[in-house]
Design a protein around this motif. Sequence first.
Motif, PDB file in Angstrom:
ATOM      1  N   GLN A  84      -5.424  10.118  -0.458  1.00  0.00           N
ATOM      2  CA  GLN A  84      -6.333   9.057  -0.891  1.00  0.00           C
ATOM      3  C   GLN A  84      -7.630   9.084  -0.088  1.00  0.00           C
ATOM      4  OE1 GLN A  84      -5.883   6.680  -3.473  1.00  0.00           O
ATOM      5  NE2 GLN A  84      -4.289   8.152  -3.991  1.00  0.00           N
ATOM      6  N   CYS A 139      -1.870   2.340   6.902  1.00  0.00           N
ATOM      7  CA  CYS A 139      -1.176   3.628   7.032  1.00  0.00           C
ATOM      8  C   CYS A 139      -1.688   4.472   8.200  1.00  0.00           C
ATOM      9  CB  CYS A 139      -1.347   4.425   5.740  1.00  0.00           C
ATOM     10  SG  CYS A 139      -0.849   3.526   4.255  1.00  0.00           S
ATOM     11  N   VAL A 191       0.858  -1.182   0.000  1.00  0.00           N
ATOM     12  CA  VAL A 191       0.000   0.000   0.000  1.00  0.00           C
ATOM     13  C   VAL A 191       0.895   1.233   0.000  1.00  0.00           C
ATOM     14  CG1 VAL A 191      -1.669   1.311   1.341  1.00  0.00           C
ATOM     15  CG2 VAL A 191      -1.812  -1.166   1.278  1.00  0.00           C
ATOM     16  N   THR A 192       0.577   2.183  -0.852  1.00  0.00           N
ATOM     17  CA  THR A 192       1.271   3.452  -0.855  1.00  0.00           C
ATOM     18  C   THR A 192       0.506   4.385   0.075  1.00  0.00           C
ATOM     19  OG1 THR A 192       1.988   3.120  -3.129  1.00  0.00           O
ATOM     20  CG2 THR A 192       2.065   5.366  -2.288  1.00  0.00           C
ATOM     21  N   CYS A 193       1.161   4.808   1.131  1.00  0.00           N
ATOM     22  CA  CYS A 193       0.503   5.671   2.114  1.00  0.00           C
ATOM     23  C   CYS A 193       0.460   7.107   1.612  1.00  0.00           C
ATOM     24  CB  CYS A 193       1.242   5.601   3.451  1.00  0.00           C
ATOM     25  SG  CYS A 193       1.154   3.986   4.225  1.00  0.00           S
ATOM     26  N   GLU A 207      -8.358   0.564   2.164  1.00  0.00           N
ATOM     27  CA  GLU A 207      -7.084   0.495   1.439  1.00  0.00           C
ATOM     28  C   GLU A 207      -5.956   1.140   2.247  1.00  0.00           C
ATOM     29  OE1 GLU A 207      -5.673   3.237  -2.038  1.00  0.00           O
ATOM     30  OE2 GLU A 207      -7.004   1.704  -2.858  1.00  0.00           O
ATOM     31  N   GLN A 208      -6.246   2.239   2.899  1.00  0.00           N
ATOM     32  CA  GLN A 208      -5.238   2.992   3.643  1.00  0.00           C
ATOM     33  C   GLN A 208      -5.101   2.552   5.103  1.00  0.00           C
ATOM     34  OE1 GLN A 208      -3.169   5.853   2.458  1.00  0.00           O
ATOM     35  NE2 GLN A 208      -3.624   4.616   0.658  1.00  0.00           N
TER      36      GLN A 208
END
Length: 95
Positions: free
Chosen positions: A34, A62, A28-30, A58-59
Motif C-alpha cells: 500500500q 502497521c 486496517v489491513t497491513c 492509513e498504514q
Amino acid sequence: MRSITYTSLCAAAILVMILTGSQTSVAVTCQVTQLAACASAMSSSSQPSAQCCAKIKEQRPCLCQYMKNPTLKAFVTSPNAKKVAKTCGVPIPTC
C-alpha cells in the motif's frame, strides 16, 4: 403498551450511544504494498504526493509490524522514509 416500551428502549439506547460518543472503528489491513505510492519520494528527495501521505496515514498502525520485519525495516526506517513521514505529518513510532 408494548410499542411504547419498545420505543422507549430504542430512544434510551440512542441516547446512551450519543452520550458515550460511540464511534465505529475500521480495521486496517497491513500490506506494505500500500506504500508503493511513496516509493519515488522515499528513493529520492522529491516531495510525497497526496496519495502517498494518505497511504502512510492509513498504514500508520502497521508501521511497528513493518519495522520488526528484517526485510522491511530498512525501507521503513531509512532517512528518506522518515522525511516523507514527517512531511506527511506521521510520526515514526518507537516500537
